[in-house]
Design an enzyme around this catalytic site. Structure first.
Site, PDB file in Angstrom:
ATOM      1  N   HIS A   1       0.865  -1.188   0.000  1.00 44.22           N
ATOM      2  CA  HIS A   1       0.000   0.000   0.000  1.00 44.22           C
ATOM      3  C   HIS A   1       0.898   1.234   0.000  1.00 44.22           C
ATOM      4  O   HIS A   1       2.140   1.107  -0.077  1.00 44.22           O
ATOM      5  CB  HIS A   1      -0.954  -0.033   1.193  1.00 44.22           C
ATOM      6  CG  HIS A   1      -0.277  -0.271   2.504  1.00 44.22           C
ATOM      7  ND1 HIS A   1       0.666   0.596   3.035  1.00 44.22           N
ATOM      8  CD2 HIS A   1      -0.366  -1.294   3.399  1.00 44.22           C
ATOM      9  CE1 HIS A   1       1.087   0.134   4.196  1.00 44.22           C
ATOM     10  NE2 HIS A   1       0.491  -1.019   4.431  1.00 44.22           N
TER      11      HIS A   1
ATOM     12  N   GLY B   1       1.930   3.111   2.232  1.00 47.25           N
ATOM     13  CA  GLY B   1       2.966   3.128   3.275  1.00 47.25           C
ATOM     14  C   GLY B   1       4.256   2.464   2.773  1.00 47.25           C
ATOM     15  O   GLY B   1       5.359   2.974   2.975  1.00 47.25           O
ATOM     16  N   HIS B   2       4.090   1.310   2.108  1.00 50.00           N
ATOM     17  CA  HIS B   2       5.268   0.653   1.528  1.00 50.00           C
ATOM     18  C   HIS B   2       5.883   1.517   0.428  1.00 50.00           C
ATOM     19  O   HIS B   2       7.109   1.559   0.273  1.00 50.00           O
ATOM     20  CB  HIS B   2       4.886  -0.705   0.921  1.00 50.00           C
ATOM     21  CG  HIS B   2       4.334  -1.689   1.898  1.00 50.00           C
ATOM     22  ND1 HIS B   2       2.997  -2.019   1.938  1.00 50.00           N
ATOM     23  CD2 HIS B   2       4.933  -2.409   2.866  1.00 50.00           C
ATOM     24  CE1 HIS B   2       2.806  -2.920   2.891  1.00 50.00           C
ATOM     25  NE2 HIS B   2       3.959  -3.169   3.474  1.00 50.00           N
TER      26      HIS B   2
ATOM     27  N   GLN C   1       8.848  -2.661  16.357  1.00 51.69           N
ATOM     28  CA  GLN C   1       9.645  -3.454  15.411  1.00 51.69           C
ATOM     29  C   GLN C   1      10.884  -2.665  14.989  1.00 51.69           C
ATOM     30  O   GLN C   1      11.996  -3.218  14.907  1.00 51.69           O
ATOM     31  CB  GLN C   1       8.793  -3.809  14.193  1.00 51.69           C
ATOM     32  CG  GLN C   1       9.601  -4.307  13.001  1.00 51.69           C
ATOM     33  CD  GLN C   1       8.731  -4.787  11.864  1.00 51.69           C
ATOM     34  OE1 GLN C   1       8.173  -5.869  11.936  1.00 51.69           O
ATOM     35  NE2 GLN C   1       8.606  -4.002  10.801  1.00 51.69           N
TER      36      GLN C   1
ATOM     37  N   GLN D   1       7.575   3.643  10.515  1.00 49.64           N
ATOM     38  CA  GLN D   1       7.424   4.045  11.915  1.00 49.64           C
ATOM     39  C   GLN D   1       6.110   3.546  12.493  1.00 49.64           C
ATOM     40  O   GLN D   1       5.912   3.523  13.696  1.00 49.64           O
ATOM     41  CB  GLN D   1       7.504   5.569  12.038  1.00 49.64           C
ATOM     42  CG  GLN D   1       8.910   6.089  11.793  1.00 49.64           C
ATOM     43  CD  GLN D   1       8.987   7.588  11.763  1.00 49.64           C
ATOM     44  OE1 GLN D   1       7.972   8.275  11.725  1.00 49.64           O
ATOM     45  NE2 GLN D   1      10.197   8.112  11.763  1.00 49.64           N
ATOM     46  N   LYS D   2       5.182   3.134  11.635  1.00 47.43           N
ATOM     47  CA  LYS D   2       3.916   2.560  12.091  1.00 47.43           C
ATOM     48  C   LYS D   2       4.165   1.386  13.049  1.00 47.43           C
ATOM     49  O   LYS D   2       3.483   1.229  14.044  1.00 47.43           O
ATOM     50  CB  LYS D   2       3.126   2.123  10.854  1.00 47.43           C
ATOM     51  CG  LYS D   2       2.142   1.027  11.043  1.00 47.43           C
ATOM     52  CD  LYS D   2       0.788   1.536  11.387  1.00 47.43           C
ATOM     53  CE  LYS D   2      -0.227   0.435  11.423  1.00 47.43           C
ATOM     54  NZ  LYS D   2       0.290  -0.920  11.480  1.00 47.43           N
ATOM     55  N   ASP D   3       5.164   0.552  12.712  1.00 49.63           N
ATOM     56  CA  ASP D   3       5.548  -0.552  13.595  1.00 49.63           C
ATOM     57  C   ASP D   3       6.760  -0.089  14.401  1.00 49.63           C
ATOM     58  O   ASP D   3       7.887  -0.548  14.198  1.00 49.63           O
ATOM     59  CB  ASP D   3       5.852  -1.802  12.776  1.00 49.63           C
ATOM     60  CG  ASP D   3       4.604  -2.320  12.078  1.00 49.63           C
ATOM     61  OD1 ASP D   3       3.595  -2.532  12.759  1.00 49.63           O
ATOM     62  OD2 ASP D   3       4.631  -2.468  10.840  1.00 49.63           O
TER      63      ASP D   3
ATOM     64  N   GLN E   1       6.824 -15.089  12.380  1.00 50.53           N
ATOM     65  CA  GLN E   1       6.430 -13.918  13.173  1.00 50.53           C
ATOM     66  C   GLN E   1       4.932 -13.876  13.444  1.00 50.53           C
ATOM     67  O   GLN E   1       4.443 -12.921  14.034  1.00 50.53           O
ATOM     68  CB  GLN E   1       6.933 -12.627  12.525  1.00 50.53           C
ATOM     69  CG  GLN E   1       6.267 -12.236  11.216  1.00 50.53           C
ATOM     70  CD  GLN E   1       6.952 -11.033  10.577  1.00 50.53           C
ATOM     71  OE1 GLN E   1       8.033 -11.135  10.009  1.00 50.53           O
ATOM     72  NE2 GLN E   1       6.332  -9.862  10.682  1.00 50.53           N
TER      73      GLN E   1
HETATM   74  O1  PAF Z   1       7.000  -4.981   8.691  1.00 48.09           O
HETATM   75  C1  PAF Z   1       6.927  -6.014   7.987  1.00 48.09           C
HETATM   76  O2  PAF Z   1       6.301  -6.048   6.917  1.00 48.09           O
HETATM   77  C2  PAF Z   1       7.639  -7.282   8.450  1.00 48.09           C
HETATM   78  O3  PAF Z   1       7.595  -7.405   9.829  1.00 48.09           O
HETATM   79  C3  PAF Z   1       9.094  -7.381   7.928  1.00 48.09           C
HETATM   80  C4  PAF Z   1       9.958  -6.259   8.485  1.00 48.09           C
HETATM   81  C5  PAF Z   1       9.097  -7.357   6.414  1.00 48.09           C
HETATM   82  C6  PAF Z   1       9.712  -8.715   8.396  1.00 48.09           C
HETATM   83  O4  PAF Z   1       8.983  -9.797   7.929  1.00 48.09           O
END
Ligand code: PAF
Length: 282
Positions: A31, A33-34, A151, A146-148, A58
């Site tokens: 989307h 964001g990517h 992470q 930054q949404k995650d 995950q």
């Molecule tokens: O943020 C994500 O889409 C995933 O956690 C990532 C960083 C690609 C790892 O699988």
């Protein structure tokens, strides 16, 4: 744009790409964001590799691995339009070879509270796959949303602890006009749930507004955030939190970098969002 599936092909192709090289790791279902990660990478670097891999490790046993949206053809078209030089789209045996037992496990802050508690094993899966992608691609810079935010902090911790020679860049969250942060999981929401989902960004704006008005008592701001969720019957609050952006420990002294974080369930969908109290992430 090349699309490759094996680590050996990837390494050979990466060796021919002009440097500096950016990596945009994704799980597909791309989307805007990517696309902001892609824009940042193509602006900073001479080459960009994007990866698409829905990483099973995950996802918890009761999470959405099997129904996670998979849209490879559309994703490839978007990455081509965004000027990716190469897409790495491995299958699971390539990433987890038979007999796989070597994990990257982050055993303290920032992987102790919040998502770490709610999703046991999640950050071990993320840390392992991100470390593998960084080793496989060897980029100069890697881009994460930054949404995650937790992470992002975990990835920074792993890169520091394992001396991985890469710069990690956090890219600001992209939002719908009504404030909802873009997420691949938003497609699960019914129209009524989609309307209710604005509660997350509303709670974050409330936190920012109280901080901007001079409030420095974490408990007072947390109460205001929780009140937004009580006013939205379709949302079931998981947590509202104020945390240090590096350690994710509870914030004691609030400052502009302090993160306000929220997680809730809306129907069967779990959504998260966050913002720095001062407005922009550091
Ligand atoms: O943020 C994500 O889409 C995933 O956690 C990532 C960083 C690609 C790892 O699988």
């Amino acid at each position: 744009m090349q699309v490759l599936h094996s680590v050996n092909e990837l390494r050979a192709a990466v060796a021919r790409l002009p440097r500096p090289l950016g990596l945009v790791p994704t799980m597909g279902a791309l989307h805007a964001g990517h696309m902001a990660l892609m824009t940042a990478s193509t602006a900073d670097n001479r080459s960009t590799v994007a990866s698409i891999y829905v990483n099973p490790s995950q996802f918890g046993p009761r999470e959405d691995l099997s129904r996670y949206p998979r849209t490879l053809e559309a994703d490839l078209a978007k990455l081509e339009a965004a000027a990716a030089d190469l897409v790495f789209a491995p299958e699971t045996p390539e990433m987890y070879p038979p007999g796989f037992v070597s994990w990257v496990s982050v055993e303290g802050p920032p992987a102790e509270r919040l998502e770490a508690e709610r999703r046991p094993g999640h950050f071990r899966g993320v840390a392992t796959i991100v470390a593998k992608l960084l080793l496989q691609v060897g980029p100069d810079v890697a881009y994460f949303g930054q949404k995650d935010a937790q992470q992002l902090a975990v990835v920074r911790r792993v890169v520091t602890d394992l001396n991985i020679p890469v710069r990690i860049v956090g890219v600001p969250t992209v939002r719908e006009p009504d404030g909802l942060a873009l997420s691949s999981r938003n497609v699960y929401l019914s129209p009524a749930e989609r309307r209710a989902a604005t509660v997350l960004s509303r709670a974050l704006r409330t936190a920012q507004a109280r901080y901007a008005a001079g409030e420095r008592d974490p408990e007072a701001i947390l109460q205001s955030m929780a009140a937004e969720f009580r006013a939205e019957p379709l949302a079931d609050l998981d947590y509202a939190d104020l945390a240090d952006p590096d350690t994710f420990q509870p914030a004691v002294q609030l400052d502009d970098r302090t993160l306000a974080l929220v997680a809730c369930r809306i129907g069967a969908t779990r959504l998260i969002d966050n913002t720095a109290l001062g407005g922009t992430h550091s």
